[in-house]
Design an enzyme around this catalytic site. Structure first.
Site, PDB file in Angstrom:
ATOM      1  N   ASN A 165     -20.698  41.266  14.901  1.00 56.61           N
ATOM      2  CA  ASN A 165     -20.085  42.285  15.778  1.00 56.61           C
ATOM      3  C   ASN A 165     -20.365  41.996  17.247  1.00 56.61           C
ATOM      4  O   ASN A 165     -19.500  42.153  18.111  1.00 56.61           O
ATOM      5  CB  ASN A 165     -20.654  43.676  15.468  1.00 56.61           C
ATOM      6  N   CYS A 166     -21.600  41.607  17.516  1.00 54.94           N
ATOM      7  CA  CYS A 166     -22.018  41.431  18.909  1.00 54.94           C
ATOM      8  C   CYS A 166     -21.303  40.271  19.586  1.00 54.94           C
ATOM      9  O   CYS A 166     -21.316  40.167  20.815  1.00 54.94           O
ATOM     10  CB  CYS A 166     -23.530  41.227  18.981  1.00 54.94           C
ATOM     11  N   ALA A 224     -29.631  55.206   2.632  1.00 52.52           N
ATOM     12  CA  ALA A 224     -28.754  55.016   3.791  1.00 52.52           C
ATOM     13  C   ALA A 224     -29.492  54.200   4.840  1.00 52.52           C
ATOM     14  O   ALA A 224     -30.703  54.381   5.052  1.00 52.52           O
ATOM     15  CB  ALA A 224     -28.316  56.359   4.376  1.00 52.52           C
ATOM     16  N   GLY A 237     -28.869  51.576   8.708  1.00 52.42           N
ATOM     17  CA  GLY A 237     -28.008  51.103   9.780  1.00 52.42           C
ATOM     18  C   GLY A 237     -27.636  52.160  10.794  1.00 52.42           C
ATOM     19  O   GLY A 237     -28.331  53.162  10.979  1.00 52.42           O
ATOM     20  N   ASP A 238     -26.499  51.945  11.453  1.00 52.08           N
ATOM     21  CA  ASP A 238     -26.087  52.792  12.567  1.00 52.08           C
ATOM     22  C   ASP A 238     -25.788  54.226  12.157  1.00 52.08           C
ATOM     23  O   ASP A 238     -25.690  55.110  13.007  1.00 52.08           O
ATOM     24  CB  ASP A 238     -24.840  52.207  13.238  1.00 52.08           C
ATOM     25  N   TYR A 298     -47.264  28.552  30.457  1.00 56.06           N
ATOM     26  CA  TYR A 298     -47.020  28.213  31.860  1.00 56.06           C
ATOM     27  C   TYR A 298     -46.811  26.709  32.026  1.00 56.06           C
ATOM     28  O   TYR A 298     -47.626  25.888  31.590  1.00 56.06           O
ATOM     29  CB  TYR A 298     -48.173  28.652  32.761  1.00 56.06           C
ATOM     30  N   LYS A 335     -49.548  33.059  37.109  1.00 48.05           N
ATOM     31  CA  LYS A 335     -49.588  34.517  37.003  1.00 48.05           C
ATOM     32  C   LYS A 335     -48.164  34.971  36.682  1.00 48.05           C
ATOM     33  O   LYS A 335     -47.321  35.082  37.565  1.00 48.05           O
ATOM     34  CB  LYS A 335     -50.105  35.148  38.297  1.00 48.05           C
TER      35      LYS A 335
END
Length: 580
Positions: free
Chosen positions: A41-42, A286, A288-289, A432, A440
């Site tokens: 979907n995305c 149930a 999901g969205d 780093y 930092k």
């Protein structure tokens, strides 16, 4: 055991695959009313815009491929029209021939998802150019219309994830885009001053932003959009991206308990609950969205229609059905979005949620390079973190920048999940090397700032407070260079560059208890100046959080964008903004 899953996209497909891995003998049936399962979907907006060129790439699994690999009975173009809990059956309509049949189950998983909000807009019924985006057929319709109708102008209504992604991708197609958002900002998971960085990015890429205004009507078969303020916008196409609501018809008709906004309420094991009796439905689940989840902030229910939750819940519910003990997590709502050249990521609560719930908080901003500034390609990340003034518990964080932005939010989200505090951030040992970060890290810097506030070196004042403070006679000290000060400043500021401050202390107020507010470009030089002032005996000190960069972003006002005035380019080739 026979498990029937209604819905075959993120949660449903994940549950089916996990169930098969756990139980080779189970009978597993997926009922999906669309023609596709397990698709991305995305990725739909990026196929429309041409970034994803191959339509087939959107399909994580085909029906035949998944059915073969996992020994599944997958029935696409079949729609469940009712659930009978008492005899454990569902009624299904075959959308190919409109025939109706009944199927039994031992365990039922509802993974129906969410659907776009489509309000009753005067004139919409007569329009043939209004679209929503939810699935692959929607994508095909939009893509075909763009090509066949030679679309030059589009209006996107709604500034959430889909609205912003569609605005970007239509712009990449060479279309003039107007984005209308009823509130004063896009992407409500960001606080206003952070969203302003995104407003500027959208505007600089040619999107005409109309904020604080809604759609009132469509005229001329959708070729004119009328806003609530009375603006009229000519358009060839309208995309409604106002939001989503749960697909709850089956659940409601089956007598399952729904929350305040229509989401299915479940137990901690994702079992549905009978609305009349409050009893747990041990054979109906149930995910999901369509369901409520538990907010990590205060353990209250809310809704987060994002992919991680659906996929995680699919795995967990499969484990539960297979007899395993599961542990559900409270949801932070961690997310990321691409906005042209910017990456915007967030986790947890923002100021709006904290204020609405009456939760006290502190906020700090930082602007730091995404990697060593001397290494080519370094760019700023704007960061904000919100935390408990007493315990240092992190409530939420937001970051907007380029490469490496989402990595910082991932680190903070992980810290939150493991019950770390803002004071732990300075102690994180992060990767780093000059191309990737700094000794930092920006995340460490947020921790250092919070420590300074906790230890009483100074307090914070914010972008939306400083104007009133100065107007009321507050003393604001700007310690940037003369060139920076000349290019833009907070009205009423006194200017002394930080490197001259020790020699010009006599220019400051003589009363060492008078509040002094210190600002620089991002906050670092202000910190140095505050240390100098403390050494000189001043004690009532404030740092303007995020410096002039945050203040300037906060005051950004989108301006109308002139039309491109050229034919649209094929999707994916991008637009030429040199004429704007």
């Amino acid at each position: 055991m026979k498990i029937v899953i209604i819905g075959g996209v993120a949660g449903g497909a994940t549950a089916a695959a996990r169930l098969r891995r756990l139980d080779e003998s189970a009978e597993i049936v997926i009922i999906e009313r669309d023609a596709y399962i397990s698709y991305a979907n995305c990725g739909l907006p990026y196929y429309i815009g041409g970034t994803i060129a191959d339509r087939n790439a959107l399909q994580v699994q085909t029906v035949n491929g998944m059915a073969t690999r996992y020994k599944l009975d997958i029935r696409v173009l079949n729609e469940v029209i009712s659930v009978n809990k008492s005899d454990k059956t569902i009624t299904i309509r075959n959308l190919r021939d409109n025939s109706v049949y009944t199927e039994t189950y031992d365990k039922l998983i509802l993974s129906c998802g969410a659907k776009p909000v489509t309000p009753a807009i005067p004139g919409a019924e007569e329009a043939d150019n209004v679209f929503t985006l939810r699935n692959i057929p929607d994508t095909d319709r939009i893509k075909q219309y763009l090509t066949s109708e030679n679309v030059r102008r589009a209006v996107v209504v709604g500034g959430g994830f889909i609205g912003v992604e569609m605005a970007e991708n239509l712009t990449e197609c060479g279309v003039d885009v107007t984005l209308i958002e009823k509130t004063d900002q896009v992407l409500r998971n960001f606080d206003f001053e952070m969203a302003q960085f995104l407003h500027r990015e959208l505007a600089s890429n040619g999107v005409d932003l109309i904020l604080g205004d809604g759609i009132a009507a469509l005229q001329d078969k959708g070729r004119k959009v009328v806003t609530e303020s009375g603006k009229t916008i000519d358009t060839d196409m309208v995309i409604l991206a106002i939001g989503v609501r749960p697909e709850n018809t089956l659940a409601q008709e089956a007598g399952l308990k729904l929350g305040a906004r229509g989401h299915v309420v479940t137990s901690s094991n994702f079992e549905a609950i009978d609305a009349a009796t409050g009893a747990i439905e041990q054979d109906v689940y149930a995910i999901g969205d369509m369901i409520e989840v538990i907010n990590a902030l205060d353990a209250k229910p809310y809704a987060v229609p994002l992919a991680w939750g659906a996929n995680r819940q699919g795995r967990l519910v499969a484990d539960r059905i297979a007899g395993n003990t599961i542990k559900t997590s409270k949801i932070l709502g961690t997310s990321v979005i691409k906005v042209f050249g910017m990456t915007a990521a967030s986790t947890g609560a923002g100021e709006g949620m904290l204020k609405a719930k009456g939760i006290p908080y502190l906020a700090v901003h930082a602007h730091r390079a995404n990697h060593a500034s001397y290494y080519p390609g370094a760019s700023n990340i704007a960061l904000k973190i919100l935390y408990d003034p007493e315990s240092g518990r992190i409530f939420g964080a937001q970051a907007i920048g380029k490469d490496g932005t989402e990595k910082r939010i991932d680190v903070i989200a992980t810290t939150m999940r493991l019950n770390g505090t803002v004071y732990d951030l300075s102690d994180l040992e992060l990767c780093y090397a000059p191309p990737f970060g700094s000794a930092k890290d920006p995340v460490n810097i947020l921790g250092y700032i919070a420590e300074n506030v906790r230890d009483g070196f100074y307090r914070m004042v914010h972008h939306d407070e400083i104007d009133a403070i100065v107007k009321d006679g507050g003393y604001l000290l700007d310690v940037r260079t003369p060139g920076e000060f000349a290019r833009g400043r907070i009205e009423g500021a006194h200017h002394i560059p930080v490197d001259e401050l020790r020699l010009r202390l006599n220019e400051l107020p003589r009363d060492k208890n008078q509040p002094i507010y210190v600002s620089c470009q991002v906050g670092l030089r202000a910190h140095i100046a505050l240390c100098i002032l403390r050494g000189a005996g001043y004690r009532n000190l404030f740092n303007v959080s995020g410096g002039y960069l945050t203040y300037q972003a906060y005051r950004f006002t989108p301006k109308p964008v002139p039309s491109l005035g050229s034919d649209p380019k094929p999707c994916g080739l991008g637009a030429d903004f040199s004429k704007r």
